[in-house]
Design a protein around this motif. Structure first.
Motif, PDB file in Angstrom:
ATOM      1  N   LEU A  25       0.848  -1.202   0.000  1.00 49.85           N
ATOM      2  CA  LEU A  25       0.000   0.000   0.000  1.00 49.85           C
ATOM      3  C   LEU A  25       0.882   1.251   0.000  1.00 49.85           C
ATOM      4  N   ARG A  57      -4.304  -0.065  -4.689  1.00 47.35           N
ATOM      5  CA  ARG A  57      -5.516   0.247  -3.907  1.00 47.35           C
ATOM      6  C   ARG A  57      -5.247   1.181  -2.727  1.00 47.35           C
ATOM      7  N   GLY A  62       2.126   4.960   5.088  1.00 50.42           N
ATOM      8  CA  GLY A  62       3.060   5.535   6.061  1.00 50.42           C
ATOM      9  C   GLY A  62       4.386   4.805   6.072  1.00 50.42           C
ATOM     10  N   ASP A  64       7.265   2.320   6.281  1.00 52.80           N
ATOM     11  CA  ASP A  64       7.315   0.867   6.086  1.00 52.80           C
ATOM     12  C   ASP A  64       7.707   0.230   7.415  1.00 52.80           C
ATOM     13  N   LEU A  65       6.737  -0.446   8.029  1.00 60.59           N
ATOM     14  CA  LEU A  65       6.985  -0.997   9.364  1.00 60.59           C
ATOM     15  C   LEU A  65       7.934  -2.184   9.316  1.00 60.59           C
ATOM     16  N   LEU A  76      14.713   7.035  15.370  1.00 62.05           N
ATOM     17  CA  LEU A  76      13.506   7.592  14.748  1.00 62.05           C
ATOM     18  C   LEU A  76      13.600   9.096  14.559  1.00 62.05           C
ATOM     19  N   VAL A 105      -6.395   4.169   0.816  1.00 66.27           N
ATOM     20  CA  VAL A 105      -6.071   4.482   2.206  1.00 66.27           C
ATOM     21  C   VAL A 105      -4.798   5.342   2.329  1.00 66.27           C
ATOM     22  N   GLY A 108      -1.048   6.913   8.706  1.00 62.07           N
ATOM     23  CA  GLY A 108       0.176   7.337   9.370  1.00 62.07           C
ATOM     24  C   GLY A 108       0.829   8.490   8.634  1.00 62.07           C
ATOM     25  N   LEU A 137       2.393   5.070  18.978  1.00 58.15           N
ATOM     26  CA  LEU A 137       3.068   6.331  18.655  1.00 58.15           C
ATOM     27  C   LEU A 137       2.055   7.472  18.628  1.00 58.15           C
TER      28      LEU A 137
HETATM   29  C1  LHQ Z   1       2.556  -2.508   5.104  1.00 58.69           C
HETATM   30  C2  LHQ Z   1       2.255  -1.297   5.747  1.00 58.69           C
HETATM   31  C3  LHQ Z   1       3.293  -0.565   6.330  1.00 58.69           C
HETATM   32  C4  LHQ Z   1       4.746  -2.246   5.659  1.00 58.69           C
HETATM   33  C5  LHQ Z   1       0.449  -2.103   4.956  1.00 58.69           C
HETATM   34  N1  LHQ Z   1       4.522  -1.078   6.274  1.00 58.69           N
HETATM   35  N2  LHQ Z   1       3.785  -2.979   5.076  1.00 58.69           N
HETATM   36  C6  LHQ Z   1       7.821   7.545  10.531  1.00 58.69           C
HETATM   37  C7  LHQ Z   1       9.169   7.247  10.831  1.00 58.69           C
HETATM   38  C8  LHQ Z   1       9.588   7.100  12.121  1.00 58.69           C
HETATM   39  C9  LHQ Z   1       8.897   6.754  13.115  1.00 58.69           C
HETATM   40  C10 LHQ Z   1       7.597   6.295  13.140  1.00 58.69           C
HETATM   41  O1  LHQ Z   1       6.639   6.991  12.444  1.00 58.69           O
HETATM   42  C11 LHQ Z   1       6.713   7.294  11.207  1.00 58.69           C
HETATM   43  C12 LHQ Z   1       5.453   7.581  10.613  1.00 58.69           C
HETATM   44  C13 LHQ Z   1       4.484   6.456  10.392  1.00 58.69           C
HETATM   45  O2  LHQ Z   1       3.941   6.421   9.339  1.00 58.69           O
HETATM   46  S1  LHQ Z   1       4.115   5.345  11.628  1.00 58.69           S
HETATM   47  C14 LHQ Z   1       2.627   4.604  11.029  1.00 58.69           C
HETATM   48  C15 LHQ Z   1       2.903   3.545   9.994  1.00 58.69           C
HETATM   49  N3  LHQ Z   1       1.712   3.051   9.377  1.00 58.69           N
HETATM   50  C16 LHQ Z   1       0.791   2.292   9.984  1.00 58.69           C
HETATM   51  O3  LHQ Z   1       0.832   2.023  11.152  1.00 58.69           O
HETATM   52  C17 LHQ Z   1      -0.276   1.694   9.100  1.00 58.69           C
HETATM   53  C18 LHQ Z   1      -0.049   0.195   8.947  1.00 58.69           C
HETATM   54  N4  LHQ Z   1      -0.994  -0.397   8.046  1.00 58.69           N
HETATM   55  C19 LHQ Z   1      -2.275  -0.659   8.386  1.00 58.69           C
HETATM   56  O4  LHQ Z   1      -2.704  -0.395   9.491  1.00 58.69           O
HETATM   57  C20 LHQ Z   1      -3.139  -1.295   7.366  1.00 58.69           C
HETATM   58  O5  LHQ Z   1      -2.318  -1.933   6.404  1.00 58.69           O
HETATM   59  C21 LHQ Z   1      -4.071  -0.307   6.656  1.00 58.69           C
HETATM   60  C22 LHQ Z   1      -5.160   0.154   7.639  1.00 58.69           C
HETATM   61  C23 LHQ Z   1      -3.321   0.897   6.098  1.00 58.69           C
HETATM   62  C24 LHQ Z   1      -4.767  -1.024   5.462  1.00 58.69           C
HETATM   63  O6  LHQ Z   1      -5.366  -2.212   5.929  1.00 58.69           O
HETATM   64  P1  LHQ Z   1      -5.856  -3.315   4.887  1.00 58.69           P
HETATM   65  O7  LHQ Z   1      -6.623  -2.659   3.796  1.00 58.69           O
HETATM   66  O8  LHQ Z   1      -6.508  -4.374   5.674  1.00 58.69           O
HETATM   67  O9  LHQ Z   1      -4.514  -3.880   4.193  1.00 58.69           O
HETATM   68  P2  LHQ Z   1      -3.412  -4.847   4.835  1.00 58.69           P
HETATM   69  O10 LHQ Z   1      -3.162  -4.503   6.244  1.00 58.69           O
HETATM   70  O11 LHQ Z   1      -3.770  -6.266   4.519  1.00 58.69           O
HETATM   71  O12 LHQ Z   1      -2.108  -4.407   3.997  1.00 58.69           O
HETATM   72  C25 LHQ Z   1      -1.858  -4.917   2.688  1.00 58.69           C
HETATM   73  C26 LHQ Z   1      -0.378  -5.253   2.624  1.00 58.69           C
HETATM   74  O13 LHQ Z   1       0.377  -4.047   2.829  1.00 58.69           O
HETATM   75  C27 LHQ Z   1       0.019  -6.208   3.743  1.00 58.69           C
HETATM   76  O14 LHQ Z   1       1.025  -7.026   3.244  1.00 58.69           O
HETATM   77  P3  LHQ Z   1       0.734  -8.601   2.931  1.00 58.69           P
HETATM   78  O15 LHQ Z   1       2.043  -9.143   2.489  1.00 58.69           O
HETATM   79  O16 LHQ Z   1       0.190  -9.197   4.171  1.00 58.69           O
HETATM   80  O17 LHQ Z   1      -0.299  -8.564   1.817  1.00 58.69           O
HETATM   81  C28 LHQ Z   1       0.599  -5.283   4.786  1.00 58.69           C
HETATM   82  O18 LHQ Z   1       1.524  -5.899   5.607  1.00 58.69           O
HETATM   83  C29 LHQ Z   1       1.255  -4.230   3.921  1.00 58.69           C
HETATM   84  N5  LHQ Z   1       1.396  -2.975   4.640  1.00 58.69           N
HETATM   85  N6  LHQ Z   1       0.927  -1.072   5.635  1.00 58.69           N
HETATM   86  N7  LHQ Z   1       3.095   0.624   6.936  1.00 58.69           N
END
Ligand code: LHQ
Length: 258
Positions: A25, A57, A62, A64-65, A76, A105, A108, A137
């Motif tokens: 994403l 999609r 945000g 990449d976790l 950080l 979507v 973050g 966070l």
């Molecule tokens: C991901 C991610 C992602 C890796 C989806 N990373 N793979 C900056 C720097 C320093 C310190 C900290 O802060 C920051 C700023 C930030 O941005 S922290 C916040 C980071 N972002 C998040 O916490 C959001 C994480 N993602 C989600 O909660 C969900 O994926 C959302 C709600 C965005 C979408 O949910 P769904 O539509 O159900 O999709 P999904 O979760 O199944 O994601 C699809 C794929 O994308 C999946 O991979 P897979 O291999 O299982 O298909 C996820 O692992 C991957 N993905 N976000 N941030």
């Protein structure tokens, strides 16, 4: 310059950056951050408006976790200051209007990346998610700056504390974004707005960005002074002369831009 994690193109003075890691994403990894920064700087030289969007999609999930699997080993603060802030600043304070076209979507730092743009439009199916609390966070990447200014304290806190997805239509109602459009119309609407900006008075747009941003910290007197200075500069521009002549001749103005 060829890019891996983004697509970059320029067409009729409209630059487009499309984030291109759809399998995540469009989560921001180091390569995407580097390329995004380079492309934003390139767009300033090559275009009169910049579109920022995502492939697949999602718009951007945000940080990449996957890169933070051992957060104790990551500085950080350095990551934010050195890699995120220049991007956010280049968008918010750069000379050309940035139109963010949110195709899915925005979570973050991805949500706050979108909010740093000058105009944000979103597909009706898109959501804005201040996801930070879900991983322990607080909003960063400019979130605590833009949210209260755009939607007020109550909604800024609600979005941050509950970390629930805010649908595009609600975001538009709240004033978080400019408009929500039907999914199938997002591309054409994005193009239409970008074309209007590309044909518009680029110098005036630059001054508008400077003045609006400065108003956040200026008092009334300072802001009036700034407006007068910027307007005096614009009054010397060919665009102003052309605008007035076109008005008097009842024809469309042909602005030259820079
Ligand atoms: C991901 C991610 C992602 C890796 C989806 N990373 N793979 C900056 C720097 C320093 C310190 C900290 O802060 C920051 C700023 C930030 O941005 S922290 C916040 C980071 N972002 C998040 O916490 C959001 C994480 N993602 C989600 O909660 C969900 O994926 C959302 C709600 C965005 C979408 O949910 P769904 O539509 O159900 O999709 P999904 O979760 O199944 O994601 C699809 C794929 O994308 C999946 O991979 P897979 O291999 O299982 O298909 C996820 O692992 C991957 N993905 N976000 N941030």
């Amino acid at each position: 310059m060829s890019f891996q994690s983004i697509r970059y193109s320029v067409d009729e003075a409209i630059a487009t950056i499309a984030l291109n890691r759809p399998e995540t994403l469009n989560a921001l990894d180091a390569e995407m951050r580097r390329e995004l920064m380079e492309a934003i700087l390139q767009a300033r030289d090559e275009a009169r408006v910049l579109i920022l969007t995502g492939i697949g999609r999602g718009f951007c999930a945000g940080q990449d976790l996957g890169d933070l699997s051992d957060p104790s080993g990551v500085n950080l603060e350095r990551l934010l200051v050195e890699e995120y802030h220049p991007i956010l600043t280049a968008i918010a304070e750069g000379p050309i209007p940035v139109l963010c076209s949110v195709n899915g979507v925005a979570a973050g730092a991805g949500a706050n990346l979108a909010l740093s743009a000058d105009v944000v439009i979103a597909a009706r199916s898109a959501v804005f998610l201040e996801a930070f609390a879900r991983i322990g966070l607080m909003p960063d990447a400019g979130g605590t700056f833009w949210l209260p200014r755009l939607v007020g304290h109550a909604r800024a806190m609600g979005m941050s504390l509950f970390a629930d997805p805010i649908p595009a239509e609600t975001a538009a109602d709240w004033g978080l974004i400019w408009e929500a459009v039907n999914d199938e119309l997002l591309d054409s609407r994005t193009r239409e707005l970008a074309q209007r900006l590309a044909e518009g008075p680029t110098r005036a747009y630059r001054a508008m960005k400077e003045a609006m941003r400065a108003s956040v910290t200026n008092d009334f007197a300072e802001q009036l002074k700034l407006e007068a200075r910027l307007q005096a500069d614009l009054a010397k521009s060919r665009d102003f002369m052309e605008g007035v002549l076109a008005f008097l001749a009842k024809r469309k103005a042909g602005f030259e831009g820079r």
